[in-house]
Design a protein around this motif. Structure first.
Motif, PDB file in Angstrom:
ATOM      1  N   LEU A 234      74.210  42.522 114.081  1.00  0.00           N
ATOM      2  CA  LEU A 234      75.245  43.882 113.705  1.00  0.00           C
ATOM      3  C   LEU A 234      75.907  44.546 114.677  1.00  0.00           C
ATOM      4  O   LEU A 234      77.178  44.924 114.417  1.00  0.00           O
ATOM      5  N   LEU A 235      75.155  44.862 115.931  1.00  0.00           N
ATOM      6  CA  LEU A 235      75.874  45.556 116.833  1.00  0.00           C
ATOM      7  C   LEU A 235      77.038  44.681 117.259  1.00  0.00           C
ATOM      8  O   LEU A 235      78.145  45.259 117.639  1.00  0.00           O
ATOM      9  N   ALA A 236      76.848  43.511 117.595  1.00  0.00           N
ATOM     10  CA  ALA A 236      77.853  42.742 117.892  1.00  0.00           C
ATOM     11  C   ALA A 236      79.063  42.627 117.095  1.00  0.00           C
ATOM     12  O   ALA A 236      80.288  42.632 117.615  1.00  0.00           O
ATOM     13  N   ALA A 237      78.701  42.410 115.662  1.00  0.00           N
ATOM     14  CA  ALA A 237      79.855  42.818 114.686  1.00  0.00           C
ATOM     15  C   ALA A 237      80.500  43.931 114.825  1.00  0.00           C
ATOM     16  O   ALA A 237      81.712  43.860 114.672  1.00  0.00           O
ATOM     17  N   LEU A 238      79.910  44.905 114.798  1.00  0.00           N
ATOM     18  CA  LEU A 238      80.709  45.934 115.021  1.00  0.00           C
ATOM     19  C   LEU A 238      81.642  46.224 116.429  1.00  0.00           C
ATOM     20  O   LEU A 238      82.759  46.770 116.247  1.00  0.00           O
ATOM     21  N   LEU A 280      78.671  37.633 110.009  1.00  0.00           N
ATOM     22  CA  LEU A 280      79.764  38.382 110.119  1.00  0.00           C
ATOM     23  C   LEU A 280      80.002  38.327 111.642  1.00  0.00           C
ATOM     24  O   LEU A 280      81.255  38.263 111.928  1.00  0.00           O
ATOM     25  N   ALA A 281      79.188  38.390 112.453  1.00  0.00           N
ATOM     26  CA  ALA A 281      79.657  38.522 113.893  1.00  0.00           C
ATOM     27  C   ALA A 281      79.963  37.341 114.435  1.00  0.00           C
ATOM     28  O   ALA A 281      81.024  37.160 115.108  1.00  0.00           O
ATOM     29  N   LEU A 282      79.703  35.973 113.893  1.00  0.00           N
ATOM     30  CA  LEU A 282      80.080  34.862 114.426  1.00  0.00           C
ATOM     31  C   LEU A 282      81.716  34.447 113.586  1.00  0.00           C
ATOM     32  O   LEU A 282      82.587  34.036 114.393  1.00  0.00           O
ATOM     33  N   MET A 283      81.857  35.137 112.328  1.00  0.00           N
ATOM     34  CA  MET A 283      83.253  34.952 111.922  1.00  0.00           C
ATOM     35  C   MET A 283      84.306  35.732 112.859  1.00  0.00           C
ATOM     36  O   MET A 283      85.142  35.254 112.967  1.00  0.00           O
ATOM     37  N   LEU A 284      83.750  36.978 113.167  1.00  0.00           N
ATOM     38  CA  LEU A 284      84.740  37.932 113.891  1.00  0.00           C
ATOM     39  C   LEU A 284      85.112  37.305 115.209  1.00  0.00           C
ATOM     40  O   LEU A 284      86.283  37.258 115.700  1.00  0.00           O
ATOM     41  N   ALA A 285      83.901  36.613 115.674  1.00  0.00           N
ATOM     42  CA  ALA A 285      84.094  35.854 117.264  1.00  0.00           C
ATOM     43  C   ALA A 285      84.977  34.783 117.107  1.00  0.00           C
ATOM     44  O   ALA A 285      86.055  34.720 117.933  1.00  0.00           O
ATOM     45  N   LEU A 301      82.069  28.451 117.940  1.00  0.00           N
ATOM     46  CA  LEU A 301      81.585  29.750 117.170  1.00  0.00           C
ATOM     47  C   LEU A 301      81.832  29.403 115.717  1.00  0.00           C
ATOM     48  O   LEU A 301      80.783  29.777 114.890  1.00  0.00           O
ATOM     49  N   GLY A 302      82.870  28.699 115.136  1.00  0.00           N
ATOM     50  CA  GLY A 302      83.029  28.580 113.810  1.00  0.00           C
ATOM     51  C   GLY A 302      81.874  27.517 113.396  1.00  0.00           C
ATOM     52  O   GLY A 302      81.138  27.461 112.335  1.00  0.00           O
ATOM     53  N   ALA A 303      81.446  26.473 114.227  1.00  0.00           N
ATOM     54  CA  ALA A 303      80.492  25.644 113.832  1.00  0.00           C
ATOM     55  C   ALA A 303      79.065  26.339 113.577  1.00  0.00           C
ATOM     56  O   ALA A 303      78.242  25.982 112.574  1.00  0.00           O
ATOM     57  N   LEU A 514      80.070  41.972 102.227  1.00  0.00           N
ATOM     58  CA  LEU A 514      80.281  42.781 103.261  1.00  0.00           C
ATOM     59  C   LEU A 514      80.729  41.553 104.312  1.00  0.00           C
ATOM     60  O   LEU A 514      81.203  41.958 105.523  1.00  0.00           O
ATOM     61  N   GLU A 515      80.964  40.297 104.133  1.00  0.00           N
ATOM     62  CA  GLU A 515      81.285  39.279 104.903  1.00  0.00           C
ATOM     63  C   GLU A 515      82.837  39.163 104.955  1.00  0.00           C
ATOM     64  O   GLU A 515      83.421  38.766 105.944  1.00  0.00           O
ATOM     65  N   VAL A 516      83.575  40.031 103.851  1.00  0.00           N
ATOM     66  CA  VAL A 516      84.915  40.134 103.858  1.00  0.00           C
ATOM     67  C   VAL A 516      85.759  41.107 104.818  1.00  0.00           C
ATOM     68  O   VAL A 516      86.025  42.086 104.303  1.00  0.00           O
ATOM     69  N   PHE A 517      85.556  40.924 106.156  1.00  0.00           N
ATOM     70  CA  PHE A 517      85.777  41.745 107.268  1.00  0.00           C
ATOM     71  C   PHE A 517      87.344  42.074 106.977  1.00  0.00           C
ATOM     72  O   PHE A 517      87.656  43.254 107.435  1.00  0.00           O
ATOM     73  N   PRO A 518      88.252  41.346 106.684  1.00  0.00           N
ATOM     74  CA  PRO A 518      89.540  41.758 106.677  1.00  0.00           C
ATOM     75  C   PRO A 518      89.788  42.951 105.580  1.00  0.00           C
ATOM     76  O   PRO A 518      90.691  43.832 105.974  1.00  0.00           O
TER      77      PRO A 518
END
Length: 558
Positions: A234-238, A280-285, A301-303, A514-518
């Motif tokens: 979560l911290l990485a995702a933020l 979420l963190a992996l998607m954002l990265a 990262l996508g894998a 929550l995963e829909v970060f856009p």
């Protein structure tokens, strides 16, 4: 700002002072013989001329400094006017400091693709821009604030409860022992155990694998490791959400989007032992690497995202879209053919001249070298583009790894899909079917079924409303609304069958949302209106408090 011109008058000039490059032929000090002749023949006139010339020189000398001062005074204003027309206001403020041009050059950031115009509140710092440091500060601040809020819920959720005394450790463990959390911890401890309906296969392996890896660091307590991994993700995702939104929409929108994510009504799932935060963190990265054109990093990262949740396969479509947008086609096919045609024409012309004997030895050697160099250059360019295209395959390979695990554990490579249908009633249908069923079977007002359906419907509708207007923006940012809408469509296209046991067609939509970060990026941009920002935060936080307390009491939320 340039210093003002000195108002004191210039020092008087001597008669010998002349403008450089303009020697006088009549000045007595420069031509002694002429001065002597003039004095001997016309003493009064010579004295008059000698007396008059210094006055003229003084007048000229006095006028020149004033002109220079006037020019010096006007030049800084022109420079300021030119600087003021630049789009970056921070570089204008720092232009008067020593080395400002060099510092501004190093501070200048380029957004992925087309450079976005600098918005208010998004200027680089005067002392140097450190975007990742700023992202860590804002993301860490949102993380700490959300920890404080969840700690308060953990304390006050027991008002009116008649259960016996609980220890802090027992309350903390509740965040890792509710609903899906039990599955993840059990898989981390015992692996994919055979069951009649292969239920563990529904939970993808990366999160349990990380829990098992972190368990020795937590003195053998898998539930502590589960919370550690989830909160670290979560911290990485933020941090990544802030950084990505800052690149696209500015600092103010980035800060709001970060806080909106943790304040969302189901945002507490990002802190529980669930895999939403990791995904979420992996998607954002992945998207960040795509925007930076780091294709192989994005593929890796996508894998990993595809081994966390099945929706990670959608990142393959995002990869393909962004690659084609950046290259205006597929270079390995488009540019290779053009280069081959151009090179062929040049070599044919050279061979004709060479055959006609019109090239000397040096020209023949040059033509041969160019022929070899062109072939190597074309081969190197095509090889690079082919390697980038091959990186695309890495994302589906993540899902392939999940299928291998399912085959080894249950003898069925698609066990993750089959168990979802058998145990949770998940099935493929048109995207509009589940929302219509949820609205039609909402149930009587102010009942548990009605409240759940309202929560899921409101989540889906809000996400769609935030993302659809973004499609009208430039193609440069189209990856965000397209990926967001794809995630929403994927979520509602695999709903639960409406039964008496599962009267929620949009099962878990408020958590998966929550995963829909856009959508949170778009909401961060809209939150520049103070009244909307306060309304969103008040609604989100009050709803999350109620749902989090219900979750701690073993109630089902999403």
């Amino acid at each position: 700002m340039a210093p003002p011109a000195d108002p004191s008058p210039p020092p008087p000039a001597t008669p010998t002072t002349e403008p450089p490059g303009e020697p006088s032929t009549t000045n007595p000090t420069l031509n002694p013989s002429a001065a002597g002749a003039a004095t001997a023949t016309q003493p009064n006139a010579g004295q008059t001329a000698a007396a008059a010339r210094p006055s003229a020189a003084e007048t000229m000398t006095a006028a020149q400094p004033n002109a220079a001062q006037t020019e010096t005074a006007t030049q800084p204003n022109a420079a300021q006017t030119e600087t003021a027309t630049q789009p970056n206001a921070a570089e204008t403020a720092a232009a008067t400091q020593p080395g400002a041009s060099t510092a501004a050059h190093h501070r200048r950031r380029k957004a992925p693709g087309q450079r976005r115009p600098t918005s208010a509140g998004s200027e680089p710092d005067a002392a140097g821009d450190r975007p990742w440091r700023r992202a860590a500060l804002v993301g860490g601040g949102a993380f700490a604030a959300s920890r404080a809020g969840l700690a308060a819920v953990s304390v006050f959720a027991w008002i009116g409860d008649q259960q016996p005394h609980r220890t802090p450790s027992q309350v903390a463990r509740l965040w890792a022992s509710q609903w899906d959390s039990k599955w993840f911890v059990a898989i981390a401890e015992h692996g994919y155990q055979p069951t009649p309906d292969a239920s563990p296969a529904a939970f993808f392996p990366l999160y349990p694998l990380l829990i098992r890896a972190a368990t020795p660091l937590c003195l053998g307590r898998a539930w502590v490791a589960a919370l550690l991994v989830a909160n670290g993700a979560l911290l990485a995702a933020l941090i990544l959400l802030y950084r990505l939104t800052d690149l696209e929409l500015g600092r103010a929108a980035a800060a709001r989007a970060t806080f909106y994510l943790v304040a969302f009504p189901t945002g507490f799932f990002l802190s529980a032992a669930y895999n939403e935060g990791l995904f979420l963190a992996l998607m954002l990265a992945t998207v960040y690497c795509l925007r930076r054109r780091l294709w192989w990093s994005a593929a890796a990262l996508g894998a990993l995202a595809a081994t966390t949740r099945s929706a990670g396969i959608l990142l393959a479509a995002a990869f393909a879209f962004e690659y084609v947008r950046v290259h205006r086609g597929i270079p390995a096919f488009r540019l290779g053919a053009a280069e081959k045609l151009s090179t062929t024409e040049r070599l044919n012309a050279a061979e004709k001249l060479e055959g006609a004997g019109k090239l000397n030895a040096a020209e023949k050697l040059s033509a041969t070298a160019k022929r070899r160099g062109a072939g190597k250059l074309r081969g190197t360019g095509n090889l690079r583009h082919w390697s980038e295209i091959c990186a695309f395959i890495g994302i589906p390979c993540g899902l392939g790894a999940v299928m291998i695990v399912n085959q080894k554990a249950y003898g069925d490579p698609l066990a993750f899909s089959h168990t979802q249908a058998a145990h949770w009633g998940r099935h493929l249908t048109w995207p509009w079917v589940a929302p219509m069923n949820a609205a039609r079977h909402a149930g009587p007002w102010f009942t548990e079924i009605w409240a759940h359906n309202v929560l899921e419907l409101t989540t889906v509708a809000t996400l769609a409303v935030l993302l659809i207007p973004w499609l009208r923006r430039t193609l440069d940012q189209a990856i965000y609304p397209m990926l967001g809408l794809a995630l929403v469509a994927f979520m509602v296209s695999f709903p639960s069958r409406y039964t008496s046991d599962i009267p929620y067609p949009l099962y878990s939509a408020s958590r998966i949302g929550l995963e829909v970060f856009p959508a949170f990026m778009a909401l961060g941009a809209l939150g520049r209106r103070p009244w909307l920002d306060r309304a969103v935060l008040a609604t989100f936080l009050s709803t999350q408090g109620v749902l989090a307390a219900h979750f701690l009491h073993s109630g089902w939320v999403a």
